[in-house]
Design a protein around this motif. Structure first.
Motif, PDB file in Angstrom:
ATOM      1  N   ASN A 189       0.746  -1.224  -0.322  1.00 29.20           N
ATOM      2  CA  ASN A 189      -0.189  -0.194   0.254  1.00 29.20           C
ATOM      3  C   ASN A 189       0.875   1.049   0.108  1.00 29.20           C
ATOM      4  N   LYS A 190       0.210   2.194  -0.455  1.00 28.69           N
ATOM      5  CA  LYS A 190       1.193   3.732  -0.602  1.00 28.69           C
ATOM      6  C   LYS A 190       0.113   4.874  -0.070  1.00 28.69           C
ATOM      7  N   ILE A 191       0.490   5.635   0.520  1.00 30.74           N
ATOM      8  CA  ILE A 191      -0.192   7.043   0.858  1.00 30.74           C
ATOM      9  C   ILE A 191       0.705   7.953   0.584  1.00 30.74           C
ATOM     10  N   PRO A 192       0.222   8.579  -0.294  1.00 33.52           N
ATOM     11  CA  PRO A 192       0.994  10.081  -0.582  1.00 33.52           C
ATOM     12  C   PRO A 192       0.718  11.114   0.410  1.00 33.52           C
ATOM     13  N   ILE A 193       1.633  12.063   0.616  1.00 33.28           N
ATOM     14  CA  ILE A 193       1.428  13.073   1.528  1.00 33.28           C
ATOM     15  C   ILE A 193       1.965  14.592   1.028  1.00 33.28           C
ATOM     16  N   HIS A 194       1.101  15.535   1.066  1.00 31.70           N
ATOM     17  CA  HIS A 194       1.126  16.889   0.528  1.00 31.70           C
ATOM     18  C   HIS A 194       1.216  16.553  -1.033  1.00 31.70           C
ATOM     19  N   VAL A 195       0.111  16.530  -1.458  1.00 34.88           N
ATOM     20  CA  VAL A 195       0.002  16.428  -3.044  1.00 34.88           C
ATOM     21  C   VAL A 195      -0.430  17.945  -3.674  1.00 34.88           C
ATOM     22  N   MET A 196      -1.637  18.462  -3.403  1.00 35.29           N
ATOM     23  CA  MET A 196      -1.735  19.783  -3.869  1.00 35.29           C
ATOM     24  C   MET A 196      -1.025  20.911  -3.078  1.00 35.29           C
ATOM     25  N   SER A 197      -0.698  20.576  -1.674  1.00 36.75           N
ATOM     26  CA  SER A 197       0.062  21.667  -0.884  1.00 36.75           C
ATOM     27  C   SER A 197       1.532  21.789  -1.503  1.00 36.75           C
ATOM     28  N   SER A 198       1.993  20.561  -1.925  1.00 38.87           N
ATOM     29  CA  SER A 198       3.481  20.633  -2.623  1.00 38.87           C
ATOM     30  C   SER A 198       3.666  21.472  -4.021  1.00 38.87           C
ATOM     31  N   SER A 199       2.329  21.321  -4.821  1.00 38.52           N
ATOM     32  CA  SER A 199       2.392  22.343  -6.055  1.00 38.52           C
ATOM     33  C   SER A 199       2.291  23.552  -5.779  1.00 38.52           C
ATOM     34  N   LEU A 200       1.881  24.109  -4.315  1.00 38.30           N
ATOM     35  CA  LEU A 200       1.797  25.570  -4.223  1.00 38.30           C
ATOM     36  C   LEU A 200       2.947  26.136  -3.427  1.00 38.30           C
ATOM     37  N   LEU A 201       4.017  25.505  -3.151  1.00 33.62           N
ATOM     38  CA  LEU A 201       4.873  25.980  -2.664  1.00 33.62           C
ATOM     39  C   LEU A 201       5.934  27.171  -3.208  1.00 33.62           C
ATOM     40  N   PRO A 202       5.967  27.139  -4.652  1.00 33.31           N
ATOM     41  CA  PRO A 202       6.649  27.844  -5.283  1.00 33.31           C
ATOM     42  C   PRO A 202       5.708  29.351  -5.170  1.00 33.31           C
ATOM     43  N   PHE A 203       4.401  29.328  -4.897  1.00 33.83           N
ATOM     44  CA  PHE A 203       3.516  30.719  -4.923  1.00 33.83           C
ATOM     45  C   PHE A 203       3.153  30.992  -3.430  1.00 33.83           C
ATOM     46  N   PHE A 204       3.177  30.141  -2.395  1.00 28.12           N
ATOM     47  CA  PHE A 204       2.820  30.800  -1.121  1.00 28.12           C
ATOM     48  C   PHE A 204       3.705  30.177  -0.215  1.00 28.12           C
ATOM     49  N   SER A 205       3.452  30.821   1.205  1.00 21.46           N
ATOM     50  CA  SER A 205       4.572  30.568   2.150  1.00 21.46           C
ATOM     51  C   SER A 205       4.228  29.171   2.684  1.00 21.46           C
ATOM     52  N   ILE A 206       5.330  28.587   3.546  1.00 17.87           N
ATOM     53  CA  ILE A 206       4.837  27.071   3.641  1.00 17.87           C
ATOM     54  C   ILE A 206       3.742  27.016   4.526  1.00 17.87           C
ATOM     55  N   ASN A 207       3.523  27.828   5.486  1.00 22.38           N
ATOM     56  CA  ASN A 207       2.087  27.410   6.386  1.00 22.38           C
ATOM     57  C   ASN A 207       0.962  27.513   5.632  1.00 22.38           C
ATOM     58  N   LEU A 208       1.085  28.648   4.568  1.00 22.50           N
ATOM     59  CA  LEU A 208      -0.293  28.960   3.795  1.00 22.50           C
ATOM     60  C   LEU A 208      -0.442  27.785   2.832  1.00 22.50           C
ATOM     61  N   ALA A 209       0.818  27.061   2.198  1.00 27.43           N
ATOM     62  CA  ALA A 209       0.399  26.005   1.431  1.00 27.43           C
ATOM     63  C   ALA A 209      -0.105  24.921   2.044  1.00 27.43           C
ATOM     64  N   ALA A 210       0.513  24.692   3.260  1.00 30.77           N
ATOM     65  CA  ALA A 210      -0.013  23.417   4.117  1.00 30.77           C
ATOM     66  C   ALA A 210      -1.682  23.526   4.365  1.00 30.77           C
ATOM     67  N   LYS A 211      -2.141  24.492   4.274  1.00 27.12           N
ATOM     68  CA  LYS A 211      -3.640  24.687   4.694  1.00 27.12           C
ATOM     69  C   LYS A 211      -4.369  23.833   3.525  1.00 27.12           C
ATOM     70  N   PHE A 212      -3.749  23.718   2.379  1.00 27.12           N
ATOM     71  CA  PHE A 212      -4.264  22.785   1.245  1.00 27.12           C
ATOM     72  C   PHE A 212      -4.296  21.469   1.299  1.00 27.12           C
ATOM     73  N   SER A 213      -3.601  21.112   2.553  1.00 26.39           N
ATOM     74  CA  SER A 213      -3.184  19.543   2.587  1.00 26.39           C
ATOM     75  C   SER A 213      -4.464  18.666   2.644  1.00 26.39           C
ATOM     76  N   PHE A 214      -5.721  19.232   3.076  1.00 21.30           N
ATOM     77  CA  PHE A 214      -6.881  18.668   3.400  1.00 21.30           C
ATOM     78  C   PHE A 214      -7.200  18.167   1.820  1.00 21.30           C
ATOM     79  N   LEU A 215      -6.712  18.627   0.806  1.00 23.19           N
ATOM     80  CA  LEU A 215      -7.008  18.253  -0.448  1.00 23.19           C
ATOM     81  C   LEU A 215      -6.228  16.939  -0.795  1.00 23.19           C
TER      82      LEU A 215
END
Length: 240
Positions: A189-215
């Motif tokens: 089994n595999k569980i990816p972590i930080h999918v959408m939030s990872s793609s936002l790192l070039p544009f947002f701060s770390i903590n702001l990008a992390a808010k999208f982790s629920f996706l």
């Protein structure tokens, strides 16, 4: 692999931390939450659940595993429980061959190590048909899009943790899976972590990008974004 992560620097860094998942670091706090939930679930549902468990690089975390025989290891003694703990490196585990029913190596422990050496040690101490739970930071991470390490089998990068920068090794998913297969593990089994939030790192701060982790869950099903998660967890079984 060329280059080394300084064990002295890693030790000094972790000696300063009260927890390996600081709440003020929203990115890693979320990573810890995902790891915690899946480790607990996988351990409790495994057929070796009543056996002996090794937690490599634990930082004192038991991930809610309280009714099992749990041995902790870490370089840093600060948060290790008294009694069932050993100070050591993941590349050299002071245990017998085939000693543990379940081996846990999460918290990006292998990103501070030579993955080949560490995985061979994890194989050595895990029983045949035993379970390995492993998690690591990937090179297929859009944070490193402009770095030579991006999508490489192994590369050293500068990233962030607990409010400051650090150097770690990052590994491709395919490379770690190939090492696991060569060591006699197959990935169940595999569980990816930080999918959408990872793609936002070039544009947002770390903590702001992390808010999208629920996706994570819905976006991990998209082939393109799912491939570029920041971290990934594997549930593996050692072949008899």
């Amino acid at each position: 692999m060329t280059g080394k992560i300084s064990r002295t620097e890693v030790l000094a860094r972790y000696e300063e931390l009260d927890t390996i998942w600081p709440e003020n670091d929203k990115w890693h706090a979320y990573t810890g939450k995902v790891i915690h939930g899946n480790v607990k679930q996988w351990v409790e549902s495994s057929k070796g659940g009543n056996g002996k468990i090794l937690n490599v690089g634990s930082g004192g975390e038991n991930y809610g595993i309280i009714d099992f025989r749990l041995m902790h290891t870490d370089l840093c003694t600060k948060n290790l429980p008294r009694g069932d703990s050993v100070v050591c490196n993941a590349e050299s585990l002071p245990f017998h061959n085939n000693e543990f029913d379940i081996t846990i190596c999460v918290g990006s422990v292998i990103n501070y190590c030579d993955a080949l050496v560490a995985i061979n040690e994890l194989r050595r101490v895990t029983k045949s048909s035993g379970i390995l739970i492993i998690e690591f930071e990937k090179s297929e991470n859009l944070e490193f899009f402009q770095d030579d390490a991006f999508c490489s089998n192994a590369g050293m990068v500068t990233t962030f943790y607990a409010g400051s920068k650090e150097q770690i090794w990052v590994y491709s998913e395919r490379y770690i899976e190939s090492l696991l297969n060569a060591a006699g593990f197959y990935v169940k089994n595999k569980i990816p972590i930080h999918v959408m939030s990872s793609s936002l790192l070039p544009f947002f701060s770390i903590n702001l990008a992390a808010k999208f982790s629920f996706l994570d869950k819905p976006f991990s099903k998209l082939p393109f974004l799912g491939k570029f998660s920041s971290n990934i967890m594997f549930l593996c079984e050692k072949t008899p």
